[in-house]
Design an enzyme around this catalytic site. Structure first.
Site, PDB file in Angstrom:
ATOM      1  N   TYR A  13      -3.839  -9.976 -12.301  1.00 27.48           N
ATOM      2  CA  TYR A  13      -2.829 -10.982 -11.975  1.00 27.48           C
ATOM      3  C   TYR A  13      -1.842 -11.104 -13.140  1.00 27.48           C
ATOM      4  CZ  TYR A  13      -6.064 -12.157  -8.238  1.00 27.48           C
ATOM      5  OH  TYR A  13      -6.880 -12.094  -7.141  1.00 27.48           O
ATOM      6  N   ASN A  68      -1.040 -12.482   1.168  1.00 27.80           N
ATOM      7  CA  ASN A  68      -0.644 -11.171   1.675  1.00 27.80           C
ATOM      8  C   ASN A  68      -1.007 -11.075   3.156  1.00 27.80           C
ATOM      9  OD1 ASN A  68      -0.299  -8.427   2.252  1.00 27.80           O
ATOM     10  ND2 ASN A  68      -2.158  -7.823   1.154  1.00 27.80           N
ATOM     11  N   CYS A 111      -3.971  -5.824  -1.786  1.00 25.56           N
ATOM     12  CA  CYS A 111      -4.235  -6.982  -2.645  1.00 25.56           C
ATOM     13  C   CYS A 111      -5.658  -6.956  -3.207  1.00 25.56           C
ATOM     14  CB  CYS A 111      -3.963  -8.288  -1.894  1.00 25.56           C
ATOM     15  SG  CYS A 111      -4.858  -8.456  -0.355  1.00 25.56           S
ATOM     16  N   HIS A 112      -6.546  -6.190  -2.593  1.00 25.87           N
ATOM     17  CA  HIS A 112      -7.920  -6.081  -3.093  1.00 25.87           C
ATOM     18  C   HIS A 112      -7.980  -5.356  -4.443  1.00 25.87           C
ATOM     19  CE1 HIS A 112      -7.184  -2.434  -0.725  1.00 25.87           C
ATOM     20  NE2 HIS A 112      -8.032  -1.828  -1.536  1.00 25.87           N
ATOM     21  N   GLU A 137     -12.854   3.008  -2.509  1.00 22.29           N
ATOM     22  CA  GLU A 137     -11.873   3.729  -3.315  1.00 22.29           C
ATOM     23  C   GLU A 137     -12.470   4.316  -4.605  1.00 22.29           C
ATOM     24  OE1 GLU A 137      -8.194   1.611  -3.872  1.00 22.29           O
ATOM     25  OE2 GLU A 137      -8.262   0.799  -1.836  1.00 22.29           O
TER      26      GLU A 137
END
Length: 167
Positions: free
Chosen positions: A100, A127, A135-136, A162
């Site tokens: 952030y 989002n 956003c994850h 991922e």
């Protein structure tokens, strides 16, 4: 007029929404801020080419492939500030993360306005196109997994898909 369809992901049912020209929403069923700024808009249950394309994109994603974000026409509804944050989220590569604070510094550099990590968190949390606008991939200052409108368990699962090692 908006169109919607259900998508069955390995992490639970999702609602996909589109206009005639672009994807405008992808939410886990029951997630915080579901429908976002589209709340109360007329939505017809219909299988459209854009919704089918979004479903195929998600199929590829959940199969561990790296689909390109730009392969889909996206039109997230929100303020100019939120759209900037969502644009920056799209720049975070598959399998990578940001914080952030890093996003706050990037917004500051682009706008010249002082920005807090909390303000960024508000935009990230709202989002409207989960997973596709990633956003994850945003973590806390020390790399910790923090809030996710779809649930922290889903955020951890998405990061693991991922190949991101999470604490």
């Amino acid at each position: 007029m908006y169109y919607k369809m259900m998508y069955e992901s390995p992490l639970g049912s999702m609602i996909l929404a589109a206009s005639d020209t672009a994807l405008v929403g992808a939410w886990f069923e029951g997630q915080k801020y579901c429908y976002g700024s589209l709340q109360g808009e007329v939505m017809r249950e219909e299988d459209t080419p854009i919704l089918r394309k979004a479903a195929r994109w998600l199929d590829d994603y959940f199969a561990g492939r790296m689909p390109a974000i730009m392969a889909l026409p996206l039109s997230p509804q929100g303020t100019e500030f939120r759209r900037l944050v969502w644009y920056l989220l799209c720049q975070v590569p598959y399998g990578k993360t940001t914080t952030y604070g890093e996003l706050a510094r990037e917004v500051e550099a682009r706008t010249g306005k002082k920005m807090s990590a909390q303000a960024i968190g508000g935009a990230v949390g709202h989002n409207p196109i989960s997973i596709i606008i990633p956003c994850h991939r945003v973590l806390g200052a020390k790399g910790q997994v923090t809030g996710y409108a779809g649930g922290v368990d889903k955020k951890i699962a998405l990061l693991r898909i991922e190949g991101v090692a999470v604490k």
